[in-house]
Every structure is written in structure tokens, then in C-alpha cells.
Design a protein around this motif. Structure first.
Motif, short mmCIF file in Angstrom:
data_model
loop_
_atom_site.label_atom_id
_atom_site.label_comp_id
_atom_site.label_asym_id
_atom_site.label_seq_id
_atom_site.Cartn_x
_atom_site.Cartn_y
_atom_site.Cartn_z
N VAL A 285 16.39 -6.45 -6.20
CA VAL A 285 15.46 -5.60 -5.59
C VAL A 285 14.30 -5.48 -6.46
N ARG A 286 14.62 -5.11 -7.63
CA ARG A 286 13.54 -5.14 -8.72
C ARG A 286 12.44 -6.12 -8.55
N ASN A 287 12.90 -7.51 -8.50
CA ASN A 287 12.14 -8.53 -8.45
C ASN A 287 11.20 -8.84 -7.11
N ASN A 288 11.75 -8.40 -6.03
CA ASN A 288 11.30 -8.26 -4.68
C ASN A 288 10.10 -7.21 -4.82
N ARG A 289 10.33 -5.89 -5.43
CA ARG A 289 9.42 -5.12 -5.64
C ARG A 289 8.29 -5.62 -6.40
N LYS A 290 8.64 -5.97 -7.48
CA LYS A 290 7.52 -6.75 -8.33
C LYS A 290 6.67 -7.72 -7.93
N ALA A 291 7.12 -8.37 -6.89
CA ALA A 291 6.35 -9.47 -6.03
C ALA A 291 5.18 -8.84 -5.40
N LEU A 292 5.51 -7.59 -5.05
CA LEU A 292 4.32 -6.94 -4.24
C LEU A 292 3.14 -6.41 -4.93
N LYS A 293 3.31 -6.19 -6.53
CA LYS A 293 2.18 -5.70 -7.35
C LYS A 293 1.20 -6.91 -7.44
N ASN B 49 0.80 -1.19 0.16
CA ASN B 49 -0.10 -0.07 0.02
C ASN B 49 0.86 1.26 0.19
N ALA B 50 2.13 1.16 0.45
CA ALA B 50 3.06 2.39 0.55
C ALA B 50 3.36 2.68 -0.68
N TYR B 51 3.70 1.71 -1.78
CA TYR B 51 4.22 2.02 -3.25
C TYR B 51 2.79 2.75 -3.68
N THR B 52 3.10 3.73 -4.68
CA THR B 52 1.99 4.34 -5.50
C THR B 52 2.69 3.73 -6.90
N GLU B 53 1.40 4.16 -7.86
CA GLU B 53 1.76 3.52 -8.98
C GLU B 53 2.90 4.50 -9.65
N GLU B 54 3.11 5.72 -9.37
CA GLU B 54 4.20 6.61 -9.61
C GLU B 54 5.28 6.04 -9.24
N ASP B 55 5.27 5.65 -8.31
CA ASP B 55 6.80 5.00 -7.42
C ASP B 55 7.10 3.71 -8.16
N HIS B 56 6.18 2.89 -8.68
CA HIS B 56 6.49 1.74 -9.36
C HIS B 56 7.09 2.22 -10.74
N ASN B 57 6.21 3.08 -11.68
CA ASN B 57 6.61 3.44 -12.84
C ASN B 57 8.28 4.07 -12.82
N GLN B 58 8.29 5.03 -11.67
CA GLN B 58 9.91 5.37 -11.69
C GLN B 58 10.66 4.78 -11.51
#
Length: 232
Positions: free
Chosen positions: A224-232, A189-198
């Protein structure tokens, strides 16, 4: 003594004026008399006319030659001017590139310090709730990635910038590690769509310099990218 163009022009004007006055004086002193017996004999006034015709022809030829010479000089000067303009544009391009490289380096160092400062501020604010801590870690992560991108864009020798590069990659790892220590839903929930795009754009930019930063750094970014992608 060398005669300049101005003195040469005055000299020829004086010669022409003197010649004209001399011929006029001669014509006034010896007026033409018509010879009815031998009208075809040599006439000094005919000689004058021939001389004047020759002078006019010479002057016209001299004028044409001067015009052609001026045009040639103009073409030469135009070529030199274009060459100088090209040199100036080349120097300007080098200056612009150097200025842009310096600007990128300054931005990279700024983002590096901003990432560390943001993380330290988050650590000191222990009263913050977990959502705020997650957002602060995400900001530190994005700032650190920006630092890496701008330092690489500066075209500087990466070996002379080990400290800021190492700090930025450390901030990326620290932010990723502490984000995974929080609840998954909070981080998601802390990640915004803008954060992901950036983050995606920064990941793409960093990969362009994979031959510069080495495979170990790329592995960190991929993880780090894979960890972040797993949250979406």
C-alpha cells in the motif's frame, strides 16, 4: 504491668524531686560546722556536692544518649519513608502504564470503527464525485492505520484482538484497491501533503511491531505504501 514512657518520666521526676527535698531537709537539720582543728575531715556537704556532680554527669550522659537514639530512630524512619515512597512510585508507574495501555486500546478500537463507518458512509453517498470518494477512501485508510498502531501500542496479546486487527488491515486493502480503480490524477490531487506525512509516520510506527504482526501484514503495508508513493 508494663510501664509506658509517660509513666517512666513521671517516676524519675518524682525520684529527683524527692532526693532534692531530702538533701535540703538534711542540710537544714544538720548545718555544717567548721572544724578548725581538723579542717580536712569528711564533710557531708562535700558528699552532697559530689552526689550532685555525679547526678548532673549522669543526666548529661542520659541526654546525649537520648539524642543519639532519637537521631538513629529518625534515620530509620527516613529510610522506611523513602522505601515506602519508592513502593508507591512503583505502584503509580504500573497504574500509569496500565491506564496508558487501556487508553491506546480504546483509541485503536475507536479508529477501527471510525474507518469502517467512514467507508460505509462513502458507499452510501453514491452521488459524490470521484474526488470526494478518493478523499473518503484516504481518510478510511489513515484511520485504519491509526487503529493498527494504537492497538499494537496497547501491549495487549494480539491473538485476543484478531477481529479489530483483521478489520483494520482489510480496510487498508479495500481503500488501496478502490483508490487504484479511480483515475490516477484524481487520487494524486486528493492526497494532501499532510496526508502523505501522516501515512509515512504511521508506516514507520507499524514497522516497529513487525515481529508482532507477522510478515504477511508487513507485506500488505509495504504494498500500500509503494502504491501511494508512486502517486507523488
Amino acid at each position: 504491668m508494663k510501664i509506658g514512657p509517660c509513666e517512666r518520666s513521671i517516676f524519675w521526676i518524682c525520684v529527683i524531686v524527692c532526693m532534692a527535698l531530702s538533701i535540703t531537709a538534711l542540710a537544714m537539720a544538720l548545718p555544717r560546722e567548721v572544724d578548725s582543728v581538723n579542717p580536712t575531715r569528711l564533710d557531708y556537704q562535700g558528699v552532697y556536692v559530689a552526689i550532685f556532680a555525679l547526678l548532673v554527669t549522669v543526666l548529661i550522659g542520659w541526654q546525649i544518649n537520648s539524642t543519639l537514639g532519637i537521631e538513629k530512630k529518625v534515620e530509620t524512619h527516613d529510610a522506611l519513608l523513602k522505601e515506602k515512597i519508592a513502593e508507591i512510585e512503583g505502584i503509580k508507574a504500573v497504574i500509569d502504564k496500565t491506564s496508558k495501555d487501556s487508553e491506546n486500546l480504546n483509541l485503536g478500537l475507536y479508529y477501527c470503527l471510525a474507518s469502517a463507518a467512514n467507508y460505509n458512509q462513502m458507499r452510501l453517498g453514491r452521488e459524490r464525485d470521484k474526488t470526494e470518494r478518493a478523499k473518503a477512501l484516504i481518510r478510511s485508510y489513515i484511520l485504519a492505520c491509526n487503529s493498527i498502531v494504537y492497538i499494537l501500542k496497547s501491549n495487549k496479546d494480539i491473538t485476543t484482538l484478531k477481529a479489530p486487527v483483521r478489520l483494520s488491515f482489510s480496510m487498508v486493502q479495500i481503500a488501496d484497491k478502490q483508490l487504484h480503480e479511480l483515475e490516477e490524477d484524481i487520487v494524486k490531487n486528493a492526497y494532501t501533503e499532510e496526508d502523505h506525512n501522516q501515512c509515512d509516520q504511521l508506516y514507520t510506527d507499524i514497522l516497529k511491531f513487525s515481529d508482532v504482526i507477522g510478515t504477511d501484514k508487513i507485506e500488505i503495508i509495504n504494498k500500500v505504501r509503494n502504491n501511494r508513493k508512486a502517486l507523488k
